[in-house]
Scaffold this motif. Sequence first.
Motif, short mmCIF file in Angstrom:
data_model
loop_
_atom_site.label_atom_id
_atom_site.label_comp_id
_atom_site.label_asym_id
_atom_site.label_seq_id
_atom_site.Cartn_x
_atom_site.Cartn_y
_atom_site.Cartn_z
N ALA A 51 -85.98 -37.95 18.93
CA ALA A 51 -87.06 -38.41 18.06
C ALA A 51 -86.64 -38.54 16.61
N TRP A 52 -85.63 -37.81 16.17
CA TRP A 52 -85.26 -37.73 14.76
C TRP A 52 -83.85 -38.26 14.54
N LYS B 215 -84.03 -46.74 17.25
CA LYS B 215 -85.30 -46.13 16.87
C LYS B 215 -85.37 -45.98 15.35
N SER C 130 -84.78 -39.45 24.64
CA SER C 130 -85.91 -38.72 24.07
C SER C 130 -85.68 -38.26 22.63
N ASP D 66 -80.42 -43.74 19.61
CA ASP D 66 -80.70 -42.59 20.46
C ASP D 66 -79.68 -42.61 21.59
#
Length: 184
Positions: A158-159, A139, A156, A150
């Motif tokens: 995101a950062w 990602k 899930s 990830d």
Amino acid sequence: MTFSWTPHRFAGGALALDVANSVVLRADPERRIDRFADPAVMDGFAAGTNRHGAERDLFGALEPVGPHARAGLIDLREAIDRHFRAETLGIATPPLLADLLDAISATLRRSGTRPQALDTATARSALLLVARPEPERLKICPNCHWLFLDRSRNRSRAWCDMAVCGNRAKASRHYQRTREEPRS
């Protein structure tokens, strides 16, 4: 200006991604910072990886690249970023993969018998990423635009780093919400 390789700088989850992320604000030419532009900082990256890198157990203690291999490491870094960034965006092309494989091959040929050199380990890490079974785990952080893996169970994350980028995003959203709410 002094610089240290902190745990946040190794949030990519793979040595190859951490090397690619050594360019800060890559898409902004006016603010872009290449951490490897300073040979001393580049040399310190190997020590930082030995302390904080996600693949340190896989590759063992890494040594800095020699002066003759610095340009090759930069070429490899750029090929890694181009290919995996395009792959994440769904626009990867066979020529980008070929460029990455050429850079990996050149690095491995140049390395000879130095398996613990940073450039050799980075090339091996990139090969592992190319062959990974779950490409959707790669990602791009929406805050800093670094590449990261990830590894969360439900995919899930995101950062790149919740303590840095995630908190910045949360603080920004909070600030916007409080500015937009009418005062009672």
